[in-house]
Scaffold this motif. Structure first.
Motif, PDB file in Angstrom:
ATOM      1  N   SER A  34       0.856  -1.179   0.000  1.00  0.00           N
ATOM      2  CA  SER A  34       0.000   0.000   0.000  1.00  0.00           C
ATOM      3  C   SER A  34       0.894   1.230   0.000  1.00  0.00           C
ATOM      4  N   LEU A  35       0.658   2.124  -0.961  1.00  0.00           N
ATOM      5  CA  LEU A  35       1.420   3.366  -1.065  1.00  0.00           C
ATOM      6  C   LEU A  35       0.487   4.543  -0.840  1.00  0.00           C
ATOM      7  N   ASP A  36       0.857   5.416   0.086  1.00  0.00           N
ATOM      8  CA  ASP A  36       0.135   6.659   0.306  1.00  0.00           C
ATOM      9  C   ASP A  36       1.112   7.777  -0.039  1.00  0.00           C
ATOM     10  N   ILE A  37       0.917   8.374  -1.215  1.00  0.00           N
ATOM     11  CA  ILE A  37       1.873   9.321  -1.778  1.00  0.00           C
ATOM     12  C   ILE A  37       1.385  10.740  -1.535  1.00  0.00           C
ATOM     13  N   LYS A  38       2.250  11.521  -0.877  1.00  0.00           N
ATOM     14  CA  LYS A  38       1.946  12.923  -0.597  1.00  0.00           C
ATOM     15  C   LYS A  38       3.163  13.756  -0.956  1.00  0.00           C
ATOM     16  N   GLU A  39       3.003  15.065  -0.961  1.00  0.00           N
ATOM     17  CA  GLU A  39       4.122  15.937  -1.306  1.00  0.00           C
ATOM     18  C   GLU A  39       5.204  15.940  -0.241  1.00  0.00           C
ATOM     19  N   ASP A  40       4.831  15.801   1.027  1.00  0.00           N
ATOM     20  CA  ASP A  40       5.821  15.876   2.099  1.00  0.00           C
ATOM     21  C   ASP A  40       6.387  14.517   2.505  1.00  0.00           C
ATOM     22  N   ARG A  41       5.683  13.426   2.230  1.00  0.00           N
ATOM     23  CA  ARG A  41       6.171  12.084   2.573  1.00  0.00           C
ATOM     24  C   ARG A  41       5.366  11.021   1.845  1.00  0.00           C
ATOM     25  N   THR A  42       5.997   9.900   1.646  1.00  0.00           N
ATOM     26  CA  THR A  42       5.349   8.746   1.036  1.00  0.00           C
ATOM     27  C   THR A  42       5.435   7.598   2.026  1.00  0.00           C
ATOM     28  N   GLU A  43       4.300   6.976   2.289  1.00  0.00           N
ATOM     29  CA  GLU A  43       4.260   5.856   3.214  1.00  0.00           C
ATOM     30  C   GLU A  43       3.996   4.575   2.434  1.00  0.00           C
ATOM     31  N   MET A  44       4.804   3.575   2.725  1.00  0.00           N
ATOM     32  CA  MET A  44       4.627   2.272   2.087  1.00  0.00           C
ATOM     33  C   MET A  44       4.440   1.227   3.176  1.00  0.00           C
ATOM     34  N   THR A  45       3.366   0.471   3.058  1.00  0.00           N
ATOM     35  CA  THR A  45       3.148  -0.670   3.940  1.00  0.00           C
ATOM     36  C   THR A  45       3.260  -1.913   3.080  1.00  0.00           C
TER      37      THR A  45
END
Length: 161
Positions: A34-45
């Motif tokens: 799961s990728l949650d892509i934002k301008e300040d950070r990207t989170e990958m689970t």
């Protein structure tokens, strides 16, 4: 004398054919990213079944019960983090990013134990190119492996395999 040797070889061959070798590897492995892509950070689970990790990391299952316990997981966390970081790679504009492992968790889904790794990477701006590469089981034609990927960016979601 020659006939006895041939007969013995034939008997051994027939016995080996009658009792095939048991293979311990499982034929199907799935991971979920799961990728949650934002301008300040990207989170990958990244979530993978524990049996796959046992196959991929030598001696991680120290008691040999084909399950990863909390103590085994804690003892081998460095190797597991290293494996995930090397095999699941995020590129930004053709440059590999380094992520930080924030947490791990064990979860049972449909009677299967899974390990969840949560990494944080730098963010992405509109126009940046993100590439996710998964190198698990690349050299293992006997294992059917898939990675089910879900990503979101500015509220837009997509899924791929």
């Amino acid at each position: 004398m020659y006939a006895r040797g041939v007969n013995l070889l034939l008997i051994l061959l027939l016995l080996s054919l009658a009792h095939p070798t048991i293979v311990n590897a499982h034929a199907y492995s799935a991971s979920y990213t799961s990728l949650d892509i934002k301008e300040d950070r990207t989170e990958m689970t990244f979530t993978i079944d524990s049996l796959s990790l046992i196959e991929l990391v030598e001696d991680v299952d120290s008691n040999g019960d084909e399950k990863l316990g909390k103590k085994e997981l804690a003892k081998e966390m460095f190797h597991l983090e290293e494996l995930i970081s090397e095999m699941v790679v995020i590129d930004k504009n053709n440059s590999q990013l380094s992520g930080t492992l924030e947490k791990t968790a064990m979860k049972e889904i449909d009677n299967t134990d899974f390990i969840r790794f949560h990494f944080v990477y730098e963010g992405f701006q509109p126009g940046d190119t993100l590439t996710l590469m998964d190198g698990f089981y690349v050299d293992d034609a006997a294992t059917n492996y898939i990675n089910l990927v879900t990503s979101s960016y500015y509220g837009e979601a997509s899924e791929t395999v």
